[in-house]
Design a protein around this motif. Structure first.
Motif, PDB file in Angstrom:
ATOM      1  N   ALA A 147       0.831  -1.207   0.000  1.00 25.50           N
ATOM      2  CA  ALA A 147       0.000   0.000   0.000  1.00 25.50           C
ATOM      3  C   ALA A 147       0.866   1.257   0.000  1.00 25.50           C
ATOM      4  O   ALA A 147       0.596   2.212  -0.752  1.00 25.50           O
ATOM      5  CB  ALA A 147      -0.924  -0.004   1.218  1.00 25.50           C
ATOM      6  N   ALA A 148       1.904   1.277   0.836  1.00 30.45           N
ATOM      7  CA  ALA A 148       2.794   2.432   0.896  1.00 30.45           C
ATOM      8  C   ALA A 148       3.499   2.651  -0.441  1.00 30.45           C
ATOM      9  O   ALA A 148       3.640   3.787  -0.914  1.00 30.45           O
ATOM     10  CB  ALA A 148       3.820   2.260   2.015  1.00 30.45           C
ATOM     11  N   ASN A 149       3.924   1.555  -1.083  1.00 30.64           N
ATOM     12  CA  ASN A 149       4.599   1.649  -2.378  1.00 30.64           C
ATOM     13  C   ASN A 149       3.675   2.237  -3.443  1.00 30.64           C
ATOM     14  O   ASN A 149       4.081   3.088  -4.244  1.00 30.64           O
ATOM     15  CB  ASN A 149       5.082   0.271  -2.804  1.00 30.64           C
ATOM     16  N   ARG A 150       2.414   1.792  -3.451  1.00 32.74           N
ATOM     17  CA  ARG A 150       1.446   2.310  -4.431  1.00 32.74           C
ATOM     18  C   ARG A 150       1.182   3.799  -4.217  1.00 32.74           C
ATOM     19  O   ARG A 150       1.017   4.557  -5.187  1.00 32.74           O
ATOM     20  CB  ARG A 150       0.128   1.535  -4.330  1.00 32.74           C
ATOM     21  N   LEU A 151       1.137   4.204  -2.948  1.00 34.37           N
ATOM     22  CA  LEU A 151       0.905   5.614  -2.655  1.00 34.37           C
ATOM     23  C   LEU A 151       2.060   6.479  -3.149  1.00 34.37           C
ATOM     24  O   LEU A 151       1.845   7.587  -3.649  1.00 34.37           O
ATOM     25  CB  LEU A 151       0.699   5.807  -1.145  1.00 34.37           C
ATOM     26  N   PHE A 152       3.283   5.956  -3.016  1.00 40.51           N
ATOM     27  CA  PHE A 152       4.447   6.687  -3.526  1.00 40.51           C
ATOM     28  C   PHE A 152       4.378   6.833  -5.041  1.00 40.51           C
ATOM     29  O   PHE A 152       4.847   7.814  -5.609  1.00 40.51           O
ATOM     30  CB  PHE A 152       5.747   5.970  -3.132  1.00 40.51           C
TER      31      PHE A 152
END
Length: 203
Positions: A147-152
């Motif tokens: 999720a954090a990677n997609r947000l970046f």
């Protein structure tokens, strides 16, 4: 909760500076982990009462959490060092160790034991259930990372950093509550303790 204030403050400062280096992200992760462990201590009383179908006030939960704060902080520092060292080597060993030590903080609060003894006690309680703890950590860590990677990828700075850090803190908060609930269930399954008797520890 208030235990995540240092992580939130550091994350906001990092986002404002636009400086999302590996070192800054590792520092944020360490602060979030420490916040999670302290939140575990502060939420232990409330979760125990909830699982016993009893009412617990916020003030009483915080008071009982603070009563064992020094031992919790000692266990927190030790866990951050252990898990941080394992994570620096590889993710899987860190998750395996995290499964072994999954209920260290609830042990410290419920059983009034020292830091070192809480490690061995957690190992005893999680024996036979470590695969479940491992996969819980794997799903949480994997989902949080994805999720954090997609947000970046999809959000512009500084919103990418802020959103990713919000996801991390949310996952850590959930993990804190899950650790306490797991401790209660493990005591019930392995030792025949019922939630009411565990809640009576705080009375």
């Amino acid at each position: 909760g208030i235990s995540f204030v240092p992580a939130i403050a550091y994350g906001a400062a990092t986002a404002r500076a636009g400086d999302a280096t590996l070192a800054s992200l590792m520092i944020f992760a360490g602060l979030s982990l420490a916040g999670m462990l302290v939140m575990t201590s502060l939420s232990t009383h409330a979760v125990a009462y909830f699982m016993a179908n009893q009412h617990a006030s916020v003030g009483a939960s915080v008071r009982h959490g603070l009563a064992s704060l020094w031992r919790v902080l000692g266990a927190t520092i030790l866990l951050v060092l252990i898990l941080g060292s394992a994570l620096a080597t590889y993710v899987i060993p860190a998750l395996l160790i995290a499964a072994l030590l999954y209920v260290v903080i609830p042990v410290v609060v419920f059983e009034d034991v020292g830091v070192v003894e809480s490690l061995s006690r957690s190992a005893v309680l999680t024996k036979g259930y470590r695969a479940t703890c491992f996969f819980a950590n794997l799903v949480l860590f994997g989902g949080m990372t994805l999720a954090a990677n997609r947000l970046f990828v999809y959000l512009p700075p500084p919103y990418d950093i802020l959103a990713a850090m919000a996801v991390v803190i949310g996952c850590m908060a959930f993990s804190a509550l899950h650790a306490v609930a797991s401790y209660v269930m493990l005591r019930e399954q392995k030792e025949g303790a019922n939630p009411n008797s565990l809640a009576d520890v705080f009375s």
